[in-house]
Design a protein around this motif. Structure first.
Motif, short mmCIF file in Angstrom:
data_model
loop_
_atom_site.label_atom_id
_atom_site.label_comp_id
_atom_site.label_asym_id
_atom_site.label_seq_id
_atom_site.Cartn_x
_atom_site.Cartn_y
_atom_site.Cartn_z
N VAL A 71 13.50 26.44 -24.82
CA VAL A 71 14.08 27.33 -23.82
C VAL A 71 13.18 28.55 -23.62
O VAL A 71 12.93 28.98 -22.49
N GLN A 72 12.68 29.09 -24.72
CA GLN A 72 11.83 30.28 -24.64
C GLN A 72 10.57 30.02 -23.83
O GLN A 72 10.18 30.83 -22.99
N THR A 73 9.94 28.87 -24.07
CA THR A 73 8.73 28.53 -23.31
C THR A 73 9.03 28.41 -21.83
O THR A 73 8.28 28.92 -20.99
N MET A 74 10.13 27.76 -21.49
CA MET A 74 10.47 27.58 -20.08
C MET A 74 10.83 28.91 -19.42
O MET A 74 10.51 29.13 -18.24
N GLN A 75 11.45 29.81 -20.15
CA GLN A 75 11.75 31.12 -19.59
C GLN A 75 10.47 31.90 -19.29
O GLN A 75 10.35 32.54 -18.24
N ILE A 76 9.51 31.83 -20.21
CA ILE A 76 8.22 32.51 -20.00
C ILE A 76 7.46 31.85 -18.86
O ILE A 76 6.83 32.52 -18.03
N PHE A 77 7.53 30.53 -18.80
CA PHE A 77 6.87 29.78 -17.73
C PHE A 77 7.42 30.17 -16.36
O PHE A 77 6.66 30.48 -15.43
N SER A 82 3.97 39.53 -25.74
CA SER A 82 4.33 40.60 -26.66
C SER A 82 5.80 40.50 -27.04
O SER A 82 6.68 40.35 -26.20
N GLY A 83 6.06 40.57 -28.34
CA GLY A 83 7.43 40.52 -28.84
C GLY A 83 8.06 39.14 -28.80
O GLY A 83 9.27 39.01 -29.03
N VAL A 84 7.27 38.11 -28.51
CA VAL A 84 7.81 36.76 -28.41
C VAL A 84 7.95 36.14 -29.80
O VAL A 84 7.01 36.15 -30.60
N LYS A 85 9.13 35.61 -30.10
CA LYS A 85 9.33 34.90 -31.35
C LYS A 85 8.75 33.48 -31.23
O LYS A 85 8.72 32.91 -30.16
N ASN A 86 8.31 32.94 -32.34
CA ASN A 86 7.70 31.60 -32.35
C ASN A 86 6.57 31.51 -31.33
O ASN A 86 6.46 30.54 -30.57
N ALA A 87 5.72 32.54 -31.32
CA ALA A 87 4.64 32.61 -30.33
C ALA A 87 3.70 31.41 -30.43
O ALA A 87 3.18 30.94 -29.42
N LYS A 101 -5.23 33.98 -23.44
CA LYS A 101 -6.20 33.83 -24.53
C LYS A 101 -6.43 35.16 -25.25
O LYS A 101 -6.57 35.21 -26.46
N VAL A 102 -6.48 36.25 -24.47
CA VAL A 102 -6.66 37.56 -25.08
C VAL A 102 -5.47 37.90 -25.96
O VAL A 102 -5.61 38.41 -27.07
N GLN A 103 -4.26 37.59 -25.48
CA GLN A 103 -3.07 37.88 -26.26
C GLN A 103 -3.00 37.01 -27.51
O GLN A 103 -2.55 37.45 -28.56
N ILE A 104 -3.46 35.76 -27.40
CA ILE A 104 -3.51 34.89 -28.57
C ILE A 104 -4.45 35.48 -29.62
O ILE A 104 -4.15 35.50 -30.81
N SER A 105 -5.59 36.00 -29.16
CA SER A 105 -6.54 36.63 -30.07
C SER A 105 -5.90 37.82 -30.76
O SER A 105 -6.10 38.05 -31.95
N ASP A 106 -5.11 38.58 -30.03
CA ASP A 106 -4.41 39.73 -30.61
C ASP A 106 -3.40 39.30 -31.66
O ASP A 106 -3.23 39.94 -32.69
N LEU A 107 -2.70 38.19 -31.37
CA LEU A 107 -1.70 37.71 -32.32
C LEU A 107 -2.36 37.28 -33.62
O LEU A 107 -1.82 37.46 -34.71
N LYS A 108 -3.56 36.71 -33.50
CA LYS A 108 -4.27 36.25 -34.69
C LYS A 108 -4.96 37.40 -35.42
O LYS A 108 -5.23 37.31 -36.61
N ASN A 109 -5.27 38.47 -34.66
CA ASN A 109 -5.95 39.63 -35.25
C ASN A 109 -5.19 40.90 -34.91
O ASN A 109 -5.67 41.73 -34.12
N PRO A 110 -4.00 41.08 -35.43
CA PRO A 110 -3.14 42.21 -35.05
C PRO A 110 -3.76 43.57 -35.35
O PRO A 110 -3.40 44.56 -34.73
N LYS A 111 -4.71 43.64 -36.27
CA LYS A 111 -5.31 44.94 -36.63
C LYS A 111 -6.14 45.51 -35.49
O LYS A 111 -6.38 46.71 -35.43
N ASN A 151 -5.26 45.59 -32.42
CA ASN A 151 -4.30 46.38 -31.62
C ASN A 151 -4.81 46.66 -30.22
O ASN A 151 -4.86 47.80 -29.77
N LYS A 152 -5.20 45.63 -29.51
CA LYS A 152 -5.70 45.80 -28.15
C LYS A 152 -4.57 46.16 -27.21
O LYS A 152 -3.43 45.78 -27.42
N LYS A 153 -4.92 46.88 -26.16
CA LYS A 153 -3.94 47.22 -25.13
C LYS A 153 -4.36 46.55 -23.84
O LYS A 153 -5.52 46.38 -23.56
N PHE A 154 -3.35 46.23 -23.02
CA PHE A 154 -3.64 45.55 -21.76
C PHE A 154 -3.25 46.46 -20.61
O PHE A 154 -2.23 47.09 -20.65
#
Length: 268
Positions: free
Chosen positions: A203-209, A221-226, A253-263, A265-268
């Motif tokens: 459901v979450q994926t379809m809502q984002i889609f 950002s703030g997505v559970k089970n990203a 892809k940029v957000q995925i990179s942020d999720l993997k490297n939270p330190k 702390n990139k801003k969009f």
């Protein structure tokens, strides 16, 4: 009517042409040339050119018949009264002027100074001259779409995902998804207003889609089970045959990179 289109998806692989246009986009007194005009503007323009998603016919003063969608007019002009007023005014205009106005309505598209003046004049006649620049270009269209996303009452189509009902505007599915467009065209005599989602997406994926169809963007950002969403979302784009998704995926892809490297702390 509820429709399940898993078989339709298998036997129908429809593709829209990718169009690259050089269009003059006017933002008040600034003129800029955009190559590869915004995807959503191009897709909405195709909706007008094909005349497939239409429930009204405008017969111009010089005898041409132009199919239009009351849903799109209502979405962009803001009220049924204005939509009907625009139709009535268009009947007193020649085909060329009406098409210029409708291209602005559907996609915010303007090609040059002469066209801008003609469309602006029609807007003034409709007493919406102050909205001309606000609705111009992909930025103006996306602002209206973001507002439409928040308006649950105007959404006229439902996708059922694991018993969860996700509402969306039918015209947007028609414009953005080759799969939905093909389904609606081939089954146009049926009043389809619901489908069951069969691609096993959460459901979450379809809502984002669905939200990304309105915003041309994916916000994780703030997505559970990203991690699950990261896997499922590209599959959803492919399943529903969404063209022109590179911008969305590049940001993702940029957000995925942020999720993997939270330190970082990139801003969009």
């Amino acid at each position: 009517m509820i429709f399940s289109f898993i078989a339709y998806r298998i036997f129908n692989q429809l593709k829209w042409p990718n169009e690259s246009k050089e269009i003059l986009f006017y933002n008040k007194d600034v003129v800029e040339i955009f190559h590869n005009y915004s995807h959503i503007s191009s897709e909405m323009d195709l909706l007008l050119e094909r005349g497939e998603y239409a429930d009204q016919i405008i017969e111009t003063s010089d005898g041409y018949k132009i199919p239009v969608s009351n849903d799109v007019l209502l979405f962009r002009l803001g009220s049924q009264q204005l939509a009907q007023k625009a139709i009535n005014l268009s009947k007193a205009k020649e085909k060329e002027d009406v098409l210029l106005f409708l291209k602005w309505v559907y996609g915010g598209i303007i090609h040059g100074n002469i066209e801008r003046e003609k469309v602006y004049k029609m807007c003034v006649e409709l007493e919406i001259g102050d909205q001309f620049y606000d609705k111009l270009g992909p930025e103006g269209l996306l602002l209206d779409l973001e507002q439409a996303f928040q308006d649950e009452e105007s959404k006229d189509f439902t996708i059922i995902v694991n018993k969860k009902r996700i509402k969306v505007h039918k015209f947007l599915l028609f414009a953005r998804s080759n799969l939905f467009r093909g389904m609606f065209v081939s089954l146009q005599e049926n009043n389809i207003n619901e489908i069951k989602e069969h691609s096993s997406k959460s459901v979450q994926t379809m809502q984002i889609f669905i939200k990304s169809l309105y915003t041309d963007n994916v916000d994780l950002s703030g997505v559970k089970n990203a991690e699950q969403v990261i896997i499922e979302l590209p599959e959803a784009f492919d399943f529903y045959q969404i063209d022109q998704k590179s911008k969305v995926f590049n940001r993702m892809k940029v957000q995925i990179s942020d999720l993997k490297n939270p330190k970082k702390n990139k801003k969009f």
